[in-house]
Design a protein around this motif. Structure first.
Motif, short mmCIF file in Angstrom:
data_model
loop_
_atom_site.label_atom_id
_atom_site.label_comp_id
_atom_site.label_asym_id
_atom_site.label_seq_id
_atom_site.Cartn_x
_atom_site.Cartn_y
_atom_site.Cartn_z
N GLU A 188 0.85 -1.20 0.00
CA GLU A 188 0.00 0.00 0.00
C GLU A 188 0.89 1.24 0.00
O GLU A 188 1.47 1.60 1.00
CB GLU A 188 -0.91 0.01 1.24
CG GLU A 188 -1.92 -1.12 1.28
CD GLU A 188 -3.03 -0.96 0.25
OE1 GLU A 188 -3.22 0.17 -0.25
OE2 GLU A 188 -3.71 -1.95 -0.05
N THR A 190 -0.18 4.37 -0.77
CA THR A 190 -0.93 5.54 -0.28
C THR A 190 -2.03 5.08 0.66
O THR A 190 -2.48 3.94 0.60
CB THR A 190 -1.57 6.33 -1.44
OG1 THR A 190 -2.47 5.47 -2.16
CG2 THR A 190 -0.50 6.84 -2.40
N ASP A 191 -2.46 5.99 1.51
CA ASP A 191 -3.55 5.70 2.46
C ASP A 191 -4.88 5.99 1.76
O ASP A 191 -5.53 6.99 2.00
CB ASP A 191 -3.38 6.57 3.70
CG ASP A 191 -4.40 6.23 4.78
OD1 ASP A 191 -5.14 5.24 4.61
OD2 ASP A 191 -4.45 6.95 5.79
N GLN A 192 -5.28 5.07 0.89
CA GLN A 192 -6.44 5.29 0.05
C GLN A 192 -7.74 5.36 0.84
O GLN A 192 -8.66 6.08 0.45
CB GLN A 192 -6.52 4.18 -1.00
CG GLN A 192 -5.31 4.14 -1.92
CD GLN A 192 -5.37 2.97 -2.89
OE1 GLN A 192 -6.31 2.17 -2.88
NE2 GLN A 192 -4.37 2.88 -3.76
N ALA A 198 -0.81 2.74 4.90
CA ALA A 198 0.09 3.04 3.80
C ALA A 198 1.51 2.70 4.26
O ALA A 198 1.91 3.06 5.35
CB ALA A 198 0.00 4.51 3.41
N GLU A 235 0.88 -3.56 6.35
CA GLU A 235 0.41 -2.22 6.01
C GLU A 235 0.15 -1.36 7.25
O GLU A 235 0.27 -0.14 7.20
CB GLU A 235 -0.89 -2.30 5.18
CG GLU A 235 -0.71 -2.90 3.79
CD GLU A 235 -0.83 -4.42 3.80
OE1 GLU A 235 -0.76 -5.03 4.89
OE2 GLU A 235 -0.99 -5.00 2.70
N THR A 343 6.62 7.50 -0.55
CA THR A 343 6.15 6.51 -1.52
C THR A 343 5.45 7.12 -2.73
O THR A 343 5.07 6.38 -3.64
CB THR A 343 5.20 5.51 -0.84
OG1 THR A 343 4.20 6.22 -0.11
CG2 THR A 343 5.98 4.61 0.12
#
Length: 533
Positions: A188, A190-192, A198, A235, A343
Motif C-alpha cells: 500500500e 498511499t492511504d487510500q 500506507a 500495512e 512513496t
C-alpha cells in the motif's frame, strides 16, 4: 592456551560445576501479528527442527487432546510456530506448560507483535537538517560512501524504484517475509481509505540512511551504501516476532554490514534475541530504535546488549520529548521532522526514534567506506567519535553520532568529539581466548577474566562451540562470583553453541566471571573476550 596472556584462567570459584537459507512465510499463514501462535525454541542436537517439532506435536496432542498446527519453522534460529487459535485461553496456558516440559524445548513464548516507531508529524518547517547536524558534509570530503557496504532495512518494505533510491538499491532488492515472496515492494503506497494503512515507513527509513548522495536530485541520505529490504511489517506497521526474526537472520546471511531495526514494542523474547545474536555473530552491526514512549525504558529489541540503541534529538540537539531513555542508549541522532523519501516519489518529514536509527545506520555505512572494521570495532569507533551535546548518558549514551569524526578519525587513534564532546575512549582493543570442552548437559566451565584496560568502554564475549550441541554463555561483573544458570548479570542462550554478550562500561572493580554451560550435548569450544578502550 591463551593468545595474549594467562589472565583468562580457570577459577575455583563457588558455583563452578565440572570445571541457511531463507525461512519464508508459510502458505496460508496470515501477514502481520500472529498473537494465537506459540514460538518454541528447539535445542540443537543434530536433528532437523521440523522433525523434532512434529514429534513434539504428536506427544502434546496425545496428552492434552488439544489440536495444534505446526505453521512455520526456522532451521537456522531453531524455532517453530504452533498455531493455537482453536484452543481456549485456558487450554493455551495448558499447552504452554506441556510444551515447556518436552525434551529439547528451550523456551515457549507468545509470537509477540512489534510496531514501526514513528510519531505523528508536526507541520513542515525548515529544510533537511539531519545530515548537517551529524556533519555528513565533512565526511563527504573523504567519501560519499561505498556500494560494497550493505545496509539492511527490516521494515514495511522499500519502494525501490523511487528516483532517489533506485541507484542505491541492490540488484536483488530483498525478500518479503509478510507475503512470502522475493518482492519486498510495499503493498500500500498511499492511504487510500484513510485508515492509516500506507507502507511509507520503510521507504522513509531507507532514504535517511542511503538516499542517493550527489546525484543532483531530491535529498541526500547519509551515504551511498547499498540497501537491501526485508519486508517484515504489514500495512499497519506491525509485524510478528517470527517474521522480524526471520528477516534479521536473512539479512545477516546476505552479508549485511548494518541491520536497521526502526521497530519495537513487543517486549523481550528469546526468538528475537536469538535473531539479533545470530546477526551479531555473523558480523552485522544491529542498530535499533529506543522507542517513542515519552521517557519510558528502552524498548526491545534495542534493549538487548547485541543491539546499538539509538535515542532521538530535536533540531536544537535537545532530547526529543517522545524518546525513550535508559542505560542501554549508546548513541543519539536527529529524529524530529526528518525529511526523506516518500512513496509518492516525493519527500516528507516525519519524526521518531525510527528516524534517528537510520541516521546512525547511515553513518555506520559511511564509516565502513573509509575504514575496514569488524562490527564490534565499528560500534566502538562510532561511540568514540560521538559528540557530547550536554545530555545525560541515559539520554545520549556516548553522544550524538558524528559522521565527520567517524570518517576522518583513524580508529584507535582517539580524537573526534568536536564541540567539546567526550571522545568516549581511544578505540584501541585487545583480545584473549581460551579453549575447553564439555561432556554433557551436566557439565560447565567457569572462568575469571582480569581486565587489561583500567576503564574499557566495552567488552565483547564470544562463544564458538559444536554445531551438534547447545552451549550457553553467562557473565557476571562486579561481584567476583561465578555466574550460574539462574544467577547472572548477562546471558546468551540461543538454541545452538554460537553465543555473544556485549557489556558497555563494564565494572572493573573485580574480575569479570564467565560460565560456559552445556544445555545439551558435548564437544570442544572457544571463548573469546575483546576489550575496547
Amino acid at each position: 592456551m591463551f593468545d595474549r596472556r594467562t589472565f583468562l584462567r580457570l577459577s575455583g570459584l563457588a558455583g563452578a560445576v565440572g570445571l541457511t537459507g531463507v525461512a519464508s512465510a508459510t502458505p496460508g499463514r496470515s501477514p502481520g501479528p500472529k498473537e494465537d501462535e506459540l514460538l518454541v525454541g528447539i535445542s540443537a542436537d543434530g536433528k532437523h527442527v521440523e522433525k523434532r517439532a512434529q514429534k513434539i506435536k504428536r506427544k502434546i496432542e496425545k496428552k492434552t487432546n488439544i489440536e495444534v498446527d505446526l505453521r512455520h519453522h526456522n532451521e537456522e534460529l531453531r524455532y517453530v510456530a504452533f498455531d493455537t487459535s482453536e484452543a481456549s485461553e485456558k487450554n493455551r496456558r495448558k499447552l504452554k506448560k506441556r510444551l515447556e516440559k518436552q525434551d529439547k524445548v528451550k523456551y515457549v513464548e507468545r509470537n509477540a507483535t512489534y510496531q514501526s516507531l514513528q510519531v505523528p508529524n508536526d507541520p513542515r518547517f525548515g529544510d533537511q537538517y539531519a545530515d548537517q547536524q551529524v556533519n555528513a558534509p565533512e565526511a563527504w570530503d573523504t567519501t560519499f560512501g561505498d556500494s560494497g557496504v550493505t545496509i539492511a532495512v527490516v521494515d514495511q518494505g522499500v519502494k525501490y524504484d523511487h528516483p532517489d533510491l533506485d541507484g542505491n538499491m541492490a540488484s536483488n532488492p530483498g525478500y518479503d517475509f509478510v507475503d512470502g515472496d522475493s518482492d519486498p515492494y510495499p503493498d500500500e503506497l498511499t492511504d487510500q481509505n484513510g485508515d492509516g494503512e500506507a507502507e511509507i515507513h520503510g521507504t522513509h527509513v531507507a532514504g535517511i540512511a542511503a538516499a542517493e548522495v550527489d546525484n543532483g536530485e531530491g535529498v541526500s541520505g547519509i551515504g551511498n551504501s547499498t540497501i537491501i529490504s526485508g519486508r517484515a511489517l504489514s500495512e499497519t506497521g506491525s509485524g510478528s516476532t517470527a517474521d522480524i526474526a526471520d528477516a534479521i537472520q536473512w539479512a545477516a546471511d546476505q552479508g549485511a554490514d548494518v541491520i536497521n531495526l526502526s521497530l519495537g514494542g513487543g517486549g523481550s523474547t528469546s526468538t528475537m534475541q536469538n535473531a539479533v545474536s545470530y546477526a551479531t555473530n555473523q558480523g552485522s552491526l544491529v542498530v535499533a530504535a529506543a522507542g517513542n514512549d515519552y521517557g519510558q525504558p528502552v524498548s526491545y529489541p534495542a534493549a538487548y546488549s547485541e543491539c546499538l540503541a539509538v535515542s532521538a534529538l530535536d533540531p536544537d540537539e535537545s532530547l526529543a520529548n517522545y524518546s525513550n531513555v535508559g542505560s542501554e542508549i549508546e548513541l543519539a541522532a536527529p529524529g524530529t521532522n526528518v525529511l526523506s523519501t516518500w512513496t509518492d516519489d516525493g519527500y516528507e518529514k516525519i519524526s521518531g526514534t525510527s528516524m534517528a536509527t537510520p541516521v546512525v545506520a547511515g553513518v555506520a555505512g559511511l564509516t565502513l567506506a573509509a575504514h575496514d572494521l569488524t562490527n564490534a570495532e565499528l560500534r566502538s569507533h562510532l561511540k568514540a567519535t560521538a559528540v557530547d551535546v550536554g545530555l545525560s548518558s541515559d539520554e545520549q549514551g556516548s553522544g550524538r553520532v558524528d559522521a565527520g569524526n567517524a570518517v576522518t578519525t583513524t580508529p584507535g587513534s582517539g580524537g573526534g568529539g568536536d564541540d567539546g564532546g567526550d571522545d568516549g575512549g581511544s578505540g584501541d582493543s585487545t583480545s584473549s581466548s581460551a579453549s575447553g570442552s564439555l561432556s554433557s548437559s551436566y557439565d560447565s566451565q567457569c572462568y575469571s577474566y582480569g581486565f587489561e584496560y583500567s576503564s574499557p568502554s566495552q567488552v565483547v564475549l564470544e562463544l564458538s562451540g559444536p554445531s551438534s550441541a547447545d552451549f550457553d554463555l553467562y557473565a557476571s561483573e562486579g561481584s567476583g562470583s561465578c555466574p550460574t544458570t539462574s544467577s547472572y548479570d548477562y546471558r546468551s542462550w540461543t538454541a545452538n553453541s554460537q553465543e555473544s554478550i556485549t557489556i558497555d562500561d563494564p565494572d572493573t572493580s573485580t574480575d569479570l566471571t564467565v560460565l560456559v554451560d552445556s544445555y545439551s550435548g558435548g564437544g570442544s569450544y572457544t571463548v573469546t573476550i575483546t576489550e575496547f578502550q
